[in-house]
Design a protein around this motif. Structure first.
Motif, PDB file in Angstrom:
ATOM      1  N   GLU A  69       0.819  -1.204   0.000  1.00 56.19           N
ATOM      2  CA  GLU A  69       0.000   0.000   0.000  1.00 56.19           C
ATOM      3  C   GLU A  69       0.860   1.264   0.000  1.00 56.19           C
ATOM      4  O   GLU A  69       0.484   2.276  -0.579  1.00 56.19           O
ATOM      5  N   GLU A  70       2.023   1.198   0.619  1.00 58.40           N
ATOM      6  CA  GLU A  70       2.925   2.351   0.664  1.00 58.40           C
ATOM      7  C   GLU A  70       3.424   2.719  -0.735  1.00 58.40           C
ATOM      8  O   GLU A  70       3.768   3.869  -0.981  1.00 58.40           O
ATOM      9  N   LEU A  71       3.452   1.759  -1.645  1.00 56.76           N
ATOM     10  CA  LEU A  71       3.947   1.993  -3.002  1.00 56.76           C
ATOM     11  C   LEU A  71       2.859   2.471  -3.958  1.00 56.76           C
ATOM     12  O   LEU A  71       3.156   3.034  -5.006  1.00 56.76           O
ATOM     13  N   LEU A  72       1.605   2.227  -3.628  1.00 55.71           N
ATOM     14  CA  LEU A  72       0.499   2.553  -4.521  1.00 55.71           C
ATOM     15  C   LEU A  72       0.015   3.985  -4.309  1.00 55.71           C
ATOM     16  O   LEU A  72       0.068   4.504  -3.207  1.00 55.71           O
ATOM     17  N   GLN A  73      -0.470   4.586  -5.370  1.00 57.70           N
ATOM     18  CA  GLN A  73      -1.029   5.928  -5.308  1.00 57.70           C
ATOM     19  C   GLN A  73      -2.540   5.815  -5.079  1.00 57.70           C
ATOM     20  O   GLN A  73      -3.180   4.907  -5.609  1.00 57.70           O
ATOM     21  N   PRO A  74      -3.158   6.743  -4.328  1.00 57.44           N
ATOM     22  CA  PRO A  74      -4.596   6.667  -4.048  1.00 57.44           C
ATOM     23  C   PRO A  74      -5.455   6.622  -5.311  1.00 57.44           C
ATOM     24  O   PRO A  74      -6.488   5.958  -5.339  1.00 57.44           O
ATOM     25  N   GLU A  75      -5.048   7.300  -6.376  1.00 56.95           N
ATOM     26  CA  GLU A  75      -5.856   7.342  -7.590  1.00 56.95           C
ATOM     27  C   GLU A  75      -5.811   6.025  -8.379  1.00 56.95           C
ATOM     28  O   GLU A  75      -6.529   5.865  -9.358  1.00 56.95           O
ATOM     29  N   GLN A  76      -4.993   5.073  -7.962  1.00 55.76           N
ATOM     30  CA  GLN A  76      -4.888   3.805  -8.681  1.00 55.76           C
ATOM     31  C   GLN A  76      -6.102   2.903  -8.472  1.00 55.76           C
ATOM     32  O   GLN A  76      -6.343   2.020  -9.266  1.00 55.76           O
ATOM     33  N   ARG A  77      -6.867   3.103  -7.419  1.00 51.44           N
ATOM     34  CA  ARG A  77      -8.070   2.322  -7.127  1.00 51.44           C
ATOM     35  C   ARG A  77      -7.814   0.815  -7.160  1.00 51.44           C
ATOM     36  O   ARG A  77      -8.437   0.076  -7.898  1.00 51.44           O
ATOM     37  N   MET A  78      -6.898   0.376  -6.347  1.00 50.26           N
ATOM     38  CA  MET A  78      -6.610  -1.045  -6.224  1.00 50.26           C
ATOM     39  C   MET A  78      -7.437  -1.619  -5.080  1.00 50.26           C
ATOM     40  O   MET A  78      -7.690  -0.947  -4.092  1.00 50.26           O
ATOM     41  N   GLU A  79      -7.875  -2.871  -5.237  1.00 49.01           N
ATOM     42  CA  GLU A  79      -8.613  -3.551  -4.183  1.00 49.01           C
ATOM     43  C   GLU A  79      -8.045  -4.948  -4.002  1.00 49.01           C
ATOM     44  O   GLU A  79      -7.604  -5.581  -4.967  1.00 49.01           O
ATOM     45  N   LEU A  80      -8.080  -5.414  -2.760  1.00 49.93           N
ATOM     46  CA  LEU A  80      -7.655  -6.776  -2.459  1.00 49.93           C
ATOM     47  C   LEU A  80      -8.908  -7.647  -2.464  1.00 49.93           C
ATOM     48  O   LEU A  80      -9.812  -7.462  -1.661  1.00 49.93           O
ATOM     49  N   VAL A  81      -8.980  -8.588  -3.408  1.00 48.80           N
ATOM     50  CA  VAL A  81     -10.137  -9.473  -3.556  1.00 48.80           C
ATOM     51  C   VAL A  81      -9.633 -10.910  -3.523  1.00 48.80           C
ATOM     52  O   VAL A  81      -8.869 -11.326  -4.398  1.00 48.80           O
ATOM     53  N   CYS A  82     -10.050 -11.650  -2.514  1.00 49.19           N
ATOM     54  CA  CYS A  82      -9.647 -13.058  -2.370  1.00 49.19           C
ATOM     55  C   CYS A  82      -8.136 -13.235  -2.462  1.00 49.19           C
ATOM     56  O   CYS A  82      -7.642 -14.152  -3.127  1.00 49.19           O
ATOM     57  N   GLY A  83      -7.405 -12.332  -1.851  1.00 50.54           N
ATOM     58  CA  GLY A  83      -5.949 -12.457  -1.821  1.00 50.54           C
ATOM     59  C   GLY A  83      -5.231 -11.950  -3.051  1.00 50.54           C
ATOM     60  O   GLY A  83      -4.030 -12.097  -3.167  1.00 50.54           O
ATOM     61  N   GLU A  84      -5.950 -11.343  -3.993  1.00 53.39           N
ATOM     62  CA  GLU A  84      -5.324 -10.812  -5.201  1.00 53.39           C
ATOM     63  C   GLU A  84      -5.597  -9.320  -5.299  1.00 53.39           C
ATOM     64  O   GLU A  84      -6.675  -8.849  -4.940  1.00 53.39           O
ATOM     65  N   ILE A  85      -4.614  -8.562  -5.792  1.00 53.50           N
ATOM     66  CA  ILE A  85      -4.796  -7.133  -5.993  1.00 53.50           C
ATOM     67  C   ILE A  85      -5.391  -6.916  -7.373  1.00 53.50           C
ATOM     68  O   ILE A  85      -4.837  -7.369  -8.373  1.00 53.50           O
ATOM     69  N   ILE A  86      -6.523  -6.234  -7.421  1.00 54.15           N
ATOM     70  CA  ILE A  86      -7.232  -5.979  -8.663  1.00 54.15           C
ATOM     71  C   ILE A  86      -7.207  -4.482  -8.957  1.00 54.15           C
ATOM     72  O   ILE A  86      -7.542  -3.678  -8.091  1.00 54.15           O
ATOM     73  N   ASP A  87      -6.801  -4.116 -10.166  1.00 52.93           N
ATOM     74  CA  ASP A  87      -6.846  -2.718 -10.601  1.00 52.93           C
ATOM     75  C   ASP A  87      -8.267  -2.444 -11.056  1.00 52.93           C
ATOM     76  O   ASP A  87      -8.689  -2.883 -12.121  1.00 52.93           O
ATOM     77  N   MET A  88      -9.033  -1.731 -10.256  1.00 57.28           N
ATOM     78  CA  MET A  88     -10.449  -1.524 -10.524  1.00 57.28           C
ATOM     79  C   MET A  88     -10.686  -0.642 -11.749  1.00 57.28           C
ATOM     80  O   MET A  88     -11.707  -0.762 -12.410  1.00 57.28           O
ATOM     81  N   ARG A  89      -9.758   0.217 -12.094  1.00 51.76           N
ATOM     82  CA  ARG A  89      -9.921   1.050 -13.289  1.00 51.76           C
ATOM     83  C   ARG A  89      -9.842   0.194 -14.548  1.00 51.76           C
ATOM     84  O   ARG A  89     -10.564   0.407 -15.500  1.00 51.76           O
ATOM     85  N   ARG A  90      -8.943  -0.765 -14.572  1.00 54.18           N
ATOM     86  CA  ARG A  90      -8.728  -1.585 -15.770  1.00 54.18           C
ATOM     87  C   ARG A  90      -9.659  -2.785 -15.833  1.00 54.18           C
ATOM     88  O   ARG A  90      -9.814  -3.388 -16.882  1.00 54.18           O
TER      89      ARG A  90
END
Length: 61
Positions: free
Chosen positions: A19-40
């Protein structure tokens, strides 16, 4: 031959470090143990009717 993507399941501790590496505007979510880019992924934020339905179902169950 088509190969399946390699997946890595993240722990909560690993996510906090990532989380420290990600930018807030990236809209990433942790779903079932995987990081999903919600924009893409084509996913949209929950709209009011969806939120209302989810709230009612949560109370019901």
């Amino acid at each position: 031959m088509i190969q399946s993507p390699v997946r890595h399941k993240f722990t909560v501790e690993e996510l906090y470090r990532i989380e420290e590496l990600l930018q807030p505007e990236q809209r990433m979510e942790l779903v079932c143990g995987e990081i999903i880019d919600m924009r893409r992924s084509g996913a949209h934020p929950i709209n009011p009717p969806h939120a209302t339905c989810m709230r009612k179902l949560t109370r019901f169950f």
